[in-house]
Motif scaffolding. Sequence first.
Motif, PDB file in Angstrom:
ATOM      1  N   ASP A  67      36.934  37.337  19.597  1.00 25.00           N
ATOM      2  CA  ASP A  67      37.896  37.737  20.633  1.00 25.00           C
ATOM      3  C   ASP A  67      37.230  38.648  21.648  1.00 25.00           C
ATOM      4  N   ILE A  68      37.533  38.395  22.901  1.00 22.64           N
ATOM      5  CA  ILE A  68      37.183  39.365  23.938  1.00 22.64           C
ATOM      6  C   ILE A  68      38.501  39.778  24.566  1.00 22.64           C
ATOM      7  N   PHE A  69      38.794  41.065  24.478  1.00 17.94           N
ATOM      8  CA  PHE A  69      40.084  41.568  24.945  1.00 17.94           C
ATOM      9  C   PHE A  69      39.833  42.572  26.056  1.00 17.94           C
ATOM     10  N   VAL A  74      37.523  26.997  23.390  1.00 14.26           N
ATOM     11  CA  VAL A  74      38.410  28.118  23.715  1.00 14.26           C
ATOM     12  C   VAL A  74      39.618  28.046  22.784  1.00 14.26           C
ATOM     13  N   VAL A  75      39.729  28.999  21.902  1.00 20.78           N
ATOM     14  CA  VAL A  75      40.850  29.025  20.962  1.00 20.78           C
ATOM     15  C   VAL A  75      42.102  29.478  21.689  1.00 20.78           C
ATOM     16  N   ARG A  76      41.966  30.537  22.454  1.00 17.13           N
ATOM     17  CA  ARG A  76      43.049  30.880  23.364  1.00 17.13           C
ATOM     18  C   ARG A  76      42.546  31.747  24.499  1.00 17.13           C
ATOM     19  N   GLN A  94      30.779  39.701  29.066  1.00 23.89           N
ATOM     20  CA  GLN A  94      30.765  39.919  27.613  1.00 23.89           C
ATOM     21  C   GLN A  94      30.461  38.626  26.868  1.00 23.89           C
ATOM     22  N   ASP A 101      34.607  40.518  33.811  1.00 23.63           N
ATOM     23  CA  ASP A 101      34.279  41.319  32.642  1.00 23.63           C
ATOM     24  C   ASP A 101      34.123  40.415  31.414  1.00 23.63           C
ATOM     25  N   ARG A 139      43.290  38.032  26.742  1.00 21.39           N
ATOM     26  CA  ARG A 139      42.607  37.855  25.467  1.00 21.39           C
ATOM     27  C   ARG A 139      41.935  36.491  25.477  1.00 21.39           C
ATOM     28  N   TYR A 174      41.716  44.784  29.449  1.00 19.18           N
ATOM     29  CA  TYR A 174      42.996  45.182  30.024  1.00 19.18           C
ATOM     30  C   TYR A 174      42.781  46.146  31.173  1.00 19.18           C
ATOM     31  N   GLU A 217      44.772  33.981  26.986  1.00 14.29           N
ATOM     32  CA  GLU A 217      46.142  34.324  27.339  1.00 14.29           C
ATOM     33  C   GLU A 217      46.203  35.578  28.182  1.00 14.29           C
TER      34      GLU A 217
END
Lengths: 165, 750
Positions: free
Chosen positions: A99-101, A55-57, A134, A130, A81, A103, A59
């Motif tokens: 990245d999975i973003f 896991v890079v981030r 993904q 979600d 994110r 909102y 947040e």
Amino acid sequence: CGFQLRGAQSLPFATIQLGMNPYEDFTAAIKRQIATSGSTRVVEKIEDAEVLLQVVRNEKEKHILSLTSTGTVREYQLRQRFSFRLVTRAGAEIISRSDIFVYRDVSFSEGLELAKAQEDALLYRDMENDIVQQLMRRLAKAKMPPAAPEAAASAPAATASAPAR
Amino acid sequence: QTASTHEARPGTTVLRPVIEPGATQSTPGSTRIDAEKIDGVDQVRLNATNNVRLQRDNLLLNSDRLLFDQVSNEVFAEGNVKLKRGDDEIEGPKARVNLDTLFGEFETPSYVLQRQKKVPGASVEDRRTGRNDRSVTQVVRGTGQADQLMLEGENQYRMKNATYTTCPAPDPSWYLRMSDLDLDFDRDKGEATHSSLVFKGVPIAYAPWMDFPLSGGRQSGILPPTIGATSNTGFDAYLPYYFNLAPNYDATFAPRWMSTRGLQLAGEGRYLTGGSTGTLKAEVLPEDKEDKTSRSLASWRHNQNLGNGFTADVDATRVSDRAYFDDLSSRVTATSQSTLLQQATLGYNSGSWLSGNLLVQRYQVLEGASPYNRQPSLSLTARQPDFHGFAFTLPMEYTSFSHSTPVPGTTQTQPDGRRTVAYPQVSYPMESSSSFVIPKMGLHATRYNVDRTTTDGQAAMRRQVPIMSLDSGLIFERDTQIGDTAQVQTLEPRLYYVKAAYRDQTEIPVFDTAKADFNFAQIFSENTYSGNDRIADSNQLTAGVQSRMIDASSGEEWLRAALAQRYYFADQRVSLPGETLRTGSTANLLGGVAGRVHSDLWAETVLQYDPRVGLWERAVTGLRYQPGLSKALAASYRYQRDQFRSFDVSGQWPLWGGWYGVGRYDRNLRDHRTSEIIAGLEYKADCWVFRTVWQSLVTNEKEKNTSIFLQIEFNGLASVGSNPVNLLKRSVSGYGKINDPGVGDPKFGD
């Protein structure tokens, strides 16, 4: 119109280690989803894993969307994110940083802090579900490197049980 | 042409003819000298002249003449001396170097020092996890001249009357001029005395002593100052100084001068120990010249891992007065706050069947209605996710709700009280890759103890609501093709039925409960209220369908559409005070589309339609075009009936030369007021950046705060975000810092 029930969702590796806090509900949800694939196991130790999820981030952020005429918040956007990489135990990259973003918008009103905090929690759970969905789709498409002879010799169990893609 | 070669090893010196002319490799620790002419006394001294080239390990020295003293292992070079060591180059007329110690000196040299450096992310989080993924590799190239340069080992240089700049030679836009300069690449630190910063030939700053980062990394030093003016504070200058005290703690100290208010002192310390991270912050304006009072802020955030699954967290902020942010801040994240949280939490989660937390929470009210304080609140959740296929959950909570002293001019109508909730639930999830069915039952039980101020109403109350639900869905897929790429399209219908018994709840106070927003997450959940004080009497079915477009080769989802509606089988009976009861069987229709509609174009639409009255209840639509870094345009329209209607455009775009325009316009169309305007210009030169940003922000009913910021950032001197950059990152969707390609996610904006 060509739609068919989704088939079995196998992952192209036999064992995976999750570089995440094991006690978080989010991690537990990823574990559960991987378990439903049937053929892939989540392992605790890096030495036992064919691939590692790094896991890079991950947040969470509350971004203001709109203000009232008195300058207080009317609407927030909850953002999460999740950036990850998938690598082999030896460190070779299988999925480069992705990245999975997600909102969700949520209204806000003064005095309703307690109710809105619970609503935020519901939305964050929905967002994490979600992300898990993904993430599973992406893990299923991981392009595993061809098994190297020495890797096969050192970890015969792992390579032998890897499901065909 | 190489005429002869001398190889010297410590203790042995042999003159011998060239074996491999032009060879540059030599064995470690050995010295090789090539020149057109070499003579001298064996094992004592060598004289080399014309095209002299000396190599030892990674050190390469060229000169016209060279004297090599083999007893002390020192070389004296003269005429076009050029020393190369790794990526460093020093040129001068005369030099002396000891080949063993790498100590030596140059006369009137010019130098180029170059390091490849990973610049780590700026947050404590990055350092805690030790991750470097946010970092960007930068080549930092410092150049300059000096009267004298001393080599002091592998990675240290000391200079007299020197200049230093990261601008390309020969005519740098800015440079530092210093009487003494120490560069220590091991510690990544430059130190200087009597330094002047010269910009465009004009000295603009002087410091008797300073240090600065050599690589743009985390180093003590002056952060880029912010100079501006705002309507609330007058001329406003902010000069932060960063103390990199240790790898695990640092501090920023920032005096701020406001012409109409006075001098404010601000400090922030961040720390990190084996089990904890935290930030302490304080701001003091000892005497506000306008308000004639002292004004201050204090804030503490702390996360502690106590081991065995226990954690402790503190999140507390307090200000001296309710107008603090409105008067002193230009950040919307500060001015838009109506309450400040003061909270301490003790948490437990070790992955076992039980988790929970104990919380003490208070609010400082800045504006409007006051929420209840929770002093304390204890919640525990017991869980058994799989017992012969059944999943058991039991959340329990005890909370004592109390109000702070009412804000003057408001009346407190809701009483204090204590509430205990237990909600045992059992479900039997049946899931496969193509479908799921989850039946669930539970009993929501609550006990109240209310401090009534009048004789009306009961003090003790109980409420028990049985709730059952059935969630089910299917997942269909089909393969399709868009252009040349294979895609998977999903179709995911879902049905959710919930039934909850009616209980009269008119006597029950409202501690933490409000009507939840109508959205996709909400309509597939049990209660239309968020909070435990109202459990809606439900007998309703929600039907929805979702479709995603997924790239077949990567599994990446790039577009999603969803549609859902709820059907009621009974009229509403439970309500909050002042709420109108719903009748009729259909709820609003909810639809949405979001994702990437073209290679650089993202779009989003959410619509909520009320079929009973034939009106749009809510509409959100947004577009973002982002073809590259620092190139982004976005627009959005947000509407909620009787609530708000607003329009927002923002963007950043290269204009001409090195100039970039950046801006935002956010208009409240319902109240005919502009919430925020930002207009800025950025100029990117070879080694510095100039920014000017004008902002106008609504702070309360009558007032607006307008501000203007100016900033010059010298690349390599400091590269930590400051006020205008943070403002732009927050307000302009897709903003990319023009001199730092690591900031600004090309995809989502940062």
